[in-house]
Design an enzyme around this catalytic site. Structure first.
Site, mmCIF file in Angstrom:
data_model
loop_
_atom_site.group_PDB
_atom_site.id
_atom_site.type_symbol
_atom_site.label_atom_id
_atom_site.label_comp_id
_atom_site.label_asym_id
_atom_site.label_seq_id
_atom_site.Cartn_x
_atom_site.Cartn_y
_atom_site.Cartn_z
ATOM 1 N N ASP A 12 0.355 -6.443 1.717
ATOM 2 C CA ASP A 12 0.317 -5.947 3.098
ATOM 3 C C ASP A 12 -1.081 -5.469 3.497
ATOM 4 O O ASP A 12 -1.234 -4.721 4.452
ATOM 5 C CB ASP A 12 1.415 -4.888 3.362
ATOM 6 C CG ASP A 12 1.150 -3.543 2.693
ATOM 7 O OD1 ASP A 12 0.205 -3.447 1.871
ATOM 8 O OD2 ASP A 12 1.886 -2.585 2.996
ATOM 9 N N GLU A 31 0.827 -1.204 0.000
ATOM 10 C CA GLU A 31 0.000 0.000 0.000
ATOM 11 C C GLU A 31 0.866 1.262 0.000
ATOM 12 O O GLU A 31 1.854 1.330 0.727
ATOM 13 C CB GLU A 31 -0.824 -0.002 1.276
ATOM 14 C CG GLU A 31 -1.748 1.154 1.371
ATOM 15 C CD GLU A 31 -3.108 0.692 1.802
ATOM 16 O OE1 GLU A 31 -3.986 0.645 0.953
ATOM 17 O OE2 GLU A 31 -3.241 0.335 2.965
#
Ligand SMILES: Nc1ncnc2c1ncn2[C@@H]1O[C@H](COP(=O)(O)OP(=O)(O)O)[C@@H](O)[C@H]1O
Ligand SMILES: Nc1nc2c(ncn2[C@H]2C[C@H](O)[C@@H](COP(=O)(O)O)O2)c(=O)[nH]1
Length: 213
Positions: free
Chosen positions: A93, A42
């Site tokens: 993630d 991200e």
């Protein structure tokens, strides 16, 4: 392709999850390196709404949640095209369900309902991770790590908000396990296991994941 080696098990699509500062990006990066899988990470620093959101959650929640949702949708669409649909493994993630965990906490009434509909339209058909590594952490650990990370806009996060998110994550992980019983969920004690300072703790996590690959 992965299926050539693993006859019965699906190609690994691993998501690391946990509350803010639990260590998701750190662990996902270490796992991607160890398994030599691509990392889906991200991008936080380019988010134009986060600092405004922490100053006034009520005012900025809808814009922020929509921004996260659209970005993650686009990123996952690309990931599916480039990796998952080609039978290639990937470590991420985040799990897309994270959007709904946060939105239920920050949105209310009409806005939550509008968001819910868009969330389902965008995400229902997306392939989901088949392994979730859930880092379960207590408030004191999160606060320490948020301070260590040092992002200005996170330094005044209300501990009450973090406490609620810890509970929201617990509820969400239980729901996910019920809704998707075939998904492997590996819960890590993020307070006791320190995979950054102790290589042997990281090895324990790797061994646990390997049991399911
Ligand atoms: N197990 C750990 N022990 C000590 N520090 C950690 C650990 N995991 C993460 N950190 C540190 O805590 C901060 C937050 O970690 P990060 O991976 O960015 O969390 P998340 O992605 O869950 O928000 C970073 O500064 C990172 O270096
Ligand atoms: N309201 C929301 N905030 C979110 C969401 N995803 C992430 N975040 C925030 C939390 C942190 O301040 C920062 C980075 O997240 P990490 O979990 O990687 O620390 O962004 C969301 O969907 N909604």
């Amino acid at each position: 392709m992965w299926e050539d080696h693993q006859v019965k098990k699906p190609c690994p699509f691993i998501a690391v999850e946990g509350a803010i500062g639990a260590g998701k990006t750190t662990l996902a990066t270490m796992l991607a390196e160890r398994f030599d899988f691509p990392l889906l990470k991200e991008i936080v620093d380019e988010n134009p709404f986060l600092d405004k959101f922490y100053q006034n959650i009520e005012e900025w929640a809808f814009q922020l949640e929509m921004f996260f949702l659209c970005n993650r949708y686009k990123q996952l669409e690309d990931t599916v095209q480039n990796y998952v649909s080609r039978g290639l493994p990937v470590v991420s993630d985040y799990h897309i369900y994270k959007n709904w965990i946060f939105a239920q906490r920050t949105l209310h009434g009409d806005k939550r309902e509008k968001y819910r509909q868009i969330y389902h339209l965008l995400t229902d058909d997306l392939p989901k991770p088949n392994v979730i590594v859930y880092i379960k952490t207590e408030l004191a650990t999160l606060l320490r790590r948020i301070e260590k990370r040092g992002r200005d806009f996170e330094q005044d996060i209300d501990p009450g908000y973090l406490e609620q998110l810890i509970e929201d994550y617990e509820t969400a992980i239980t729901q996910l396990q019920t809704q998707e019983p075939e998904t492997v969920i590996i819960t890590i004690d993020g307070n006791a296991l320190d995979f950054v300072e102790h290589p042997e703790h990281f090895e324990q996590i790797v061994a646990k994941i390997k049991e399911h690959l």
